[in-house]
Design a protein around this motif. Structure first.
Motif, mmCIF file in Angstrom:
data_model
loop_
_atom_site.group_PDB
_atom_site.id
_atom_site.type_symbol
_atom_site.label_atom_id
_atom_site.label_comp_id
_atom_site.label_asym_id
_atom_site.label_seq_id
_atom_site.Cartn_x
_atom_site.Cartn_y
_atom_site.Cartn_z
ATOM 1 N N LEU A 10 0.825 -1.206 0.000
ATOM 2 C CA LEU A 10 0.000 0.000 0.000
ATOM 3 C C LEU A 10 0.858 1.255 0.000
ATOM 4 N N LEU A 11 1.970 1.208 0.772
ATOM 5 C CA LEU A 11 2.851 2.365 0.812
ATOM 6 C C LEU A 11 3.492 2.613 -0.549
ATOM 7 N N VAL A 12 3.813 1.528 -1.266
ATOM 8 C CA VAL A 12 4.400 1.677 -2.598
ATOM 9 C C VAL A 12 3.427 2.356 -3.543
ATOM 10 N N GLY A 13 2.130 2.038 -3.411
ATOM 11 C CA GLY A 13 1.132 2.595 -4.305
ATOM 12 C C GLY A 13 0.826 4.047 -4.054
ATOM 13 N N LEU A 14 1.212 4.592 -2.897
ATOM 14 C CA LEU A 14 0.949 5.988 -2.602
ATOM 15 C C LEU A 14 1.781 6.890 -3.502
ATOM 16 N N ALA A 15 1.241 8.044 -3.832
ATOM 17 C CA ALA A 15 1.976 9.004 -4.667
ATOM 18 C C ALA A 15 3.164 9.543 -3.888
ATOM 19 N N ALA A 16 4.327 9.514 -4.517
ATOM 20 C CA ALA A 16 5.542 9.983 -3.857
ATOM 21 C C ALA A 16 5.733 11.463 -4.135
ATOM 22 N N PRO A 17 6.369 12.183 -3.208
ATOM 23 C CA PRO A 17 6.660 13.593 -3.444
ATOM 24 C C PRO A 17 7.563 13.761 -4.659
ATOM 25 N N ALA A 18 7.583 14.991 -5.187
ATOM 26 C CA ALA A 18 8.344 15.251 -6.415
ATOM 27 C C ALA A 18 9.819 14.971 -6.228
ATOM 28 N N ALA A 19 10.364 15.247 -5.025
ATOM 29 C CA ALA A 19 11.794 15.084 -4.794
ATOM 30 C C ALA A 19 12.134 13.688 -4.283
ATOM 31 N N ALA A 20 11.141 12.833 -4.098
ATOM 32 C CA ALA A 20 11.389 11.509 -3.526
ATOM 33 C C ALA A 20 12.043 10.594 -4.555
ATOM 34 N N GLU A 21 12.818 9.652 -4.049
ATOM 35 C CA GLU A 21 13.464 8.645 -4.892
ATOM 36 C C GLU A 21 13.194 7.266 -4.313
ATOM 37 N N ARG A 199 16.443 8.275 7.275
ATOM 38 C CA ARG A 199 15.167 8.398 6.556
ATOM 39 C C ARG A 199 14.769 7.082 5.898
ATOM 40 N N VAL A 200 15.752 6.342 5.374
ATOM 41 C CA VAL A 200 15.449 5.037 4.787
ATOM 42 C C VAL A 200 14.945 4.086 5.858
ATOM 43 N N ALA A 201 15.609 4.067 7.011
ATOM 44 C CA ALA A 201 15.169 3.205 8.111
ATOM 45 C C ALA A 201 13.772 3.587 8.571
ATOM 46 N N ALA A 202 13.480 4.885 8.648
ATOM 47 C CA ALA A 202 12.150 5.331 9.078
ATOM 48 C C ALA A 202 11.082 4.917 8.075
ATOM 49 N N ALA A 203 11.386 4.979 6.773
ATOM 50 C CA ALA A 203 10.412 4.586 5.756
ATOM 51 C C ALA A 203 10.102 3.090 5.850
ATOM 52 N N ILE A 204 11.117 2.286 6.129
ATOM 53 C CA ILE A 204 10.887 0.841 6.266
ATOM 54 C C ILE A 204 10.089 0.551 7.525
ATOM 55 N N MET A 236 9.482 -5.198 -1.976
ATOM 56 C CA MET A 236 8.611 -4.138 -1.471
ATOM 57 C C MET A 236 9.430 -2.964 -0.939
ATOM 58 N N ILE A 237 10.495 -3.266 -0.213
ATOM 59 C CA ILE A 237 11.323 -2.200 0.355
ATOM 60 C C ILE A 237 11.977 -1.383 -0.740
ATOM 61 N N GLU A 238 12.452 -2.031 -1.799
ATOM 62 C CA GLU A 238 13.132 -1.321 -2.881
ATOM 63 C C GLU A 238 12.251 -0.268 -3.539
ATOM 64 N N ASN A 239 10.947 -0.500 -3.546
ATOM 65 C CA ASN A 239 10.044 0.412 -4.235
ATOM 66 C C ASN A 239 9.436 1.473 -3.327
ATOM 67 N N LEU A 240 9.819 1.503 -2.059
ATOM 68 C CA LEU A 240 9.406 2.592 -1.184
ATOM 69 C C LEU A 240 10.109 3.876 -1.595
ATOM 70 N N SER A 241 9.454 4.997 -1.367
ATOM 71 C CA SER A 241 10.016 6.300 -1.740
ATOM 72 C C SER A 241 10.544 7.020 -0.510
ATOM 73 N N VAL A 242 11.693 7.670 -0.678
ATOM 74 C CA VAL A 242 12.357 8.381 0.410
ATOM 75 C C VAL A 242 12.863 9.713 -0.126
ATOM 76 N N ASP A 243 12.787 10.744 0.710
ATOM 77 C CA ASP A 243 13.395 12.030 0.365
ATOM 78 C C ASP A 243 14.839 12.022 0.852
ATOM 79 N N PRO A 244 15.831 11.818 -0.034
ATOM 80 C CA PRO A 244 17.224 11.802 0.421
ATOM 81 C C PRO A 244 17.669 13.165 0.902
ATOM 82 N N ALA A 245 18.648 13.175 1.769
ATOM 83 C CA ALA A 245 19.179 14.435 2.286
ATOM 84 C C ALA A 245 19.867 15.209 1.171
#
Length: 362
Positions: A10-21, A199-204, A236-245
């Motif tokens: 479900l988290l993967v399907g959510l729209a990611a922010p413009a700056a997210a990777e 941030r990656v750990a928090a997203a997971i 699933m984890i690979e496709n999560l979106s994160v805002d890198p620093a």
């Protein structure tokens, strides 16, 4: 476990922010990497551009002949103008299975002038442990061309002594990545950054998994037993979106090419800059002194030198506090600074404490 995977989906399907990777674009999983393979072989079928009587090429051809039950008489060395000794390289990707094909690169190691039109005989490819992981054979695709004339002239286009064979190797042994039995899964960032790792750990963790950043590169993930469940979790984890620093403020200078790259995080404090240019010109002229006719003098060369010094007037310009990249470029262009001048100005600003950025010289 099933609930965790559904939550991550479900988290993967959510729209990611413009700056997210995506997390998969920020690094790789520990242990899931390519392994380098190398081998030694013989390329035959060359049009007289081979190694001739090179010793190790001769020995290799004798060994090849013996594999087919043909023994050359002692003391006879075959002429090998149509064959060449080569080194073979390839990358064995993670999870490669026996029977899969690999692309290989073939490079001459002797006096061969061209491998164009050659065919690689079957050769084993070994890993760093000395074990055979693939077998290679096939016709080379060479992008270079070399032509020699009888008068010694030659024309070479690109590199004719190296070529590739697409799908030229067959995997014979798989490499155990060990991800199915490891106590945890470790994701390594390509660029070390504490903020991005957190941030990656928090997203997971937001998806219900247990992850923690052990340092600026590695994120440890508690994984369920079983290769299938782990593969699904990793996907699933690979496709999560994160805002890198944001990247550290950095100025890259290539002294060989004069290229200067300034990223958007660079900031300049208030400073006044002037950059003069001193030019010294030396002109040498040679004048011939010719004696009068019927005299006892000799013709001589006289050197005449003209030395001049000039200095361009360049006014001082002001750099405002917290100037961004656009302000820096505008100020430098206003005085017509060359790349070499720009490097000198940036180094001076760094030494004066007016630039908060790392200056990297390549």
């Amino acid at each position: 476990m099933r609930r965790l995977l559904l939550t991550l989906a479900l988290l993967v399907g959510l729209a990611a922010p413009a700056a997210a990777e995506r997390i998969k674009d920020l690094g790789t999983w520990s242990g899931l990497r390519a392994n380098q393979l190398t081998g030694y072989g013989i390329v035959v079928g060359l049009a007289g551009t081979g190694d001739d009587s090179l010793e190790y090429a001769t020995q290799a051809m004798k060994g090849t002949a013996q594999r087919f039950g043909f023994d050359l008489p002692p003391g006879i060395n075959p002429a090998l103008k149509n064959a060449a000794a080569v080194m073979i390289t390839a990358d064995l990707p993670a999870f490669a299975k026996p029977g899969q094909k690999l692309d290989i690169t073939v490079s001459a190691i002797g006096k061969a002038k061209s491998l164009r039109g050659g065919t690689l005989l079957i050769s084993p490819l070994r890993g760093a442990d000395g074990q055979i992981y693939a077998m290679s054979q096939g016709s080379l695709a060479v992008g270079g061309l070399g032509v020699d004339g009888k008068d010694g002239s030659s024309v070479i286009v690109n590199v004719p002594t190296a070529g590739r064979i697409p799908g030229g190797a067959t995997v014979e042994r798989a490499v155990d990545a060990g991800f199915a039995t490891a106590p945890t899964l470790v994701f390594n960032l390509s660029e070390a950054d504490l903020t991005t790792a957190q941030r990656v750990a928090a997203a997971i963790n937001a998806g219900g998994a247990q992850a923690r950043a052990t340092d600026a590169v590695s994120i440890s993930v508690t994984a369920p037993p079983g290769a299938e469940a782990r593969a699904m979790l990793m996907s699933m984890i690979e496709n999560l979106s994160v805002d890198p620093a944001e990247a550290p403020a950095r100025v890259i200078v290539n002294a060989r090419t004069g290229t200067v790259v300034i990223n958007g995080a660079v900031r300049i404090k208030a400073a006044a800059v002037t950059h003069g240019k001193l030019t010294v010109a030396v002109q040498e002229q040679t004048r011939v002194s010719q004696p009068q006719p019927f005299s006892q003098g000799r013709t001589r060369d006289e050197n005449q030198s003209a030395v001049s010094v000039s200095e361009e007037h360049r006014p001082m310009f002001e750099v405002k506090r917290t100037a961004n990249l656009a302000d820096i470029v505008k100020a430098v262009n206003a005085i017509g600074a060359s790349p070499a001048d720009l490097v000198a100005i940036l180094e001076a600003l760094k030494q004066a404490g007016a630039m908060t950025a790392d200056l990297v010289v390549l």
